[in-house]
Enzyme design. Structure first.
Site, PDB file in Angstrom:
ATOM      1  N   GLY A  98       0.822  -1.201   0.000  1.00 50.47           N
ATOM      2  CA  GLY A  98       0.000   0.000   0.000  1.00 50.47           C
ATOM      3  C   GLY A  98       0.855   1.251   0.000  1.00 50.47           C
ATOM      4  O   GLY A  98       2.008   1.234  -0.435  1.00 50.47           O
ATOM      5  N   CYS A  99       0.311   2.338   0.502  1.00 51.38           N
ATOM      6  CA  CYS A  99       1.015   3.622   0.501  1.00 51.38           C
ATOM      7  C   CYS A  99       2.324   3.541   1.277  1.00 51.38           C
ATOM      8  O   CYS A  99       2.340   3.125   2.434  1.00 51.38           O
ATOM      9  CB  CYS A  99       0.123   4.697   1.108  1.00 51.38           C
ATOM     10  SG  CYS A  99       0.946   6.296   1.284  1.00 51.38           S
ATOM     11  N   PHE A 100       3.419   3.955   0.642  1.00 46.73           N
ATOM     12  CA  PHE A 100       4.712   3.840   1.329  1.00 46.73           C
ATOM     13  C   PHE A 100       4.849   4.789   2.507  1.00 46.73           C
ATOM     14  O   PHE A 100       5.690   4.589   3.367  1.00 46.73           O
ATOM     15  CB  PHE A 100       5.908   3.962   0.372  1.00 46.73           C
ATOM     16  CG  PHE A 100       5.854   5.057  -0.666  1.00 46.73           C
ATOM     17  CD1 PHE A 100       5.216   6.262  -0.465  1.00 46.73           C
ATOM     18  CD2 PHE A 100       6.490   4.855  -1.891  1.00 46.73           C
ATOM     19  CE1 PHE A 100       5.204   7.260  -1.429  1.00 46.73           C
ATOM     20  CE2 PHE A 100       6.482   5.835  -2.883  1.00 46.73           C
ATOM     21  CZ  PHE A 100       5.834   7.049  -2.639  1.00 46.73           C
ATOM     22  N   TRP A 101       4.021   5.830   2.580  1.00 44.35           N
ATOM     23  CA  TRP A 101       4.051   6.684   3.771  1.00 44.35           C
ATOM     24  C   TRP A 101       3.718   5.871   5.016  1.00 44.35           C
ATOM     25  O   TRP A 101       4.291   6.086   6.081  1.00 44.35           O
ATOM     26  CB  TRP A 101       3.036   7.817   3.647  1.00 44.35           C
ATOM     27  CG  TRP A 101       3.324   8.825   2.590  1.00 44.35           C
ATOM     28  CD1 TRP A 101       4.453   8.934   1.823  1.00 44.35           C
ATOM     29  CD2 TRP A 101       2.453   9.887   2.158  1.00 44.35           C
ATOM     30  NE1 TRP A 101       4.333   9.989   0.950  1.00 44.35           N
ATOM     31  CE2 TRP A 101       3.124  10.592   1.131  1.00 44.35           C
ATOM     32  CE3 TRP A 101       1.179  10.293   2.543  1.00 44.35           C
ATOM     33  CZ2 TRP A 101       2.553  11.690   0.493  1.00 44.35           C
ATOM     34  CZ3 TRP A 101       0.606  11.388   1.909  1.00 44.35           C
ATOM     35  CH2 TRP A 101       1.289  12.082   0.897  1.00 44.35           C
ATOM     36  N   CYS A 102       2.772   4.946   4.880  1.00 43.15           N
ATOM     37  CA  CYS A 102       2.365   4.102   6.010  1.00 43.15           C
ATOM     38  C   CYS A 102       3.422   3.060   6.339  1.00 43.15           C
ATOM     39  O   CYS A 102       3.799   2.868   7.497  1.00 43.15           O
ATOM     40  CB  CYS A 102       1.053   3.388   5.689  1.00 43.15           C
ATOM     41  SG  CYS A 102      -0.369   4.447   5.370  1.00 43.15           S
TER      42      CYS A 102
END
EC number: 1.8.4.11
Length: 219
Positions: free
Chosen positions: A51-55
């Protein structure tokens, strides 16, 4: 009517698949020999898409033995992917992280446990509201030993939960570092609505279920 049903069936079939795989170049990536990354200064590297790499970046940096988590792109068939190009779904790449870790403190096996414990393991092509092949789940292996660790854990989890695990298993080829503004995004942008409403809750859900002895005290 029969023609309409046939068309509908084909449409549904392809919509449920990972669109990044429906071409010859992407299949070549999946069938390639894995590339091993050498240990440097006592630190090893592992690669995950979830999923989102920020997470994902923040999740792995909460684990003991992880020195750094870098956001980027991997798993595709094009060179020099960018945030904009990967979002088209046509590059084959997924948002991924490079985990730099001390193998004397944390094992690759534990990093795979972190991976499965920090996501919806059944969601295809995304996590939560982040949807598309660029957000699909992939675990990358660099050698046969890592591949077998991944496959055994995936199989055991599927049997335990009685579900199909969405994560794909790819031979690692290359990691492309994302744009500077994506790095350490959670730490540098704590008040961003996405961080507040998605990243931090996802991190906290992971920390609540993972053994506290494996987590850092200050994250």
């Amino acid at each position: 009517m029969k023609s309409f049903l046939s068309t509908l069936l084909i449409t549904l079939l392809f919509s449920c698949q990972n669109t990044a795989q429906v071409n010859k170049k992407q299949q070549e990536v999946i069938n390639a020999e894995p590339v091993a990354v050498k240990i440097k200064n006592g630190k090893a590297r592992a690669y995950f898409a979830s999923g989102c790499f920020w997470c994902v970046e923040a999740i792995y940096e909460s684990v003991k033995g992880v020195e750094e988590s870098i956001s980027g792109y991997s798993g595709g068939h094009t060179k020099n992917p960018t945030y904009g190009s990967s979002n088209t779904g046509r590059t084959g790449h997924a948002e991924a992280v490079e985990i730099i870790y001390d193998p004397k403190v944390v094992s690759f096996e534990t990093l795979v446990d972190v991976y499965f414990a920090s996501q919806n393991v059944t969601q295809v092509n995304g996590q939560g509201n982040d949807r598309g092949s660029q957000y699909r789940s992939i675990i990358f292996y660099q050698n046969e030993e890592q591949k077998q660790i991944i496959l055994k854990k995936k199989e055991a989890l599927a049997k335990k939960l009685n579900v199909k695990i969405a994560a794909e298993v790819y031979p690692f080829q290359k990691f492309w570092i994302a744009e500077d503004y994506h790095q350490d995004y959670e730490r540098l942008n704590p008040n961003h609505p996405y961080i507040q409403n998605v990243s931090i809750p996802r991190l906290n859900r992971f920390k609540a279920k993972f053994p506290k002895t494996l987590l850092k005290d200050n994250h």
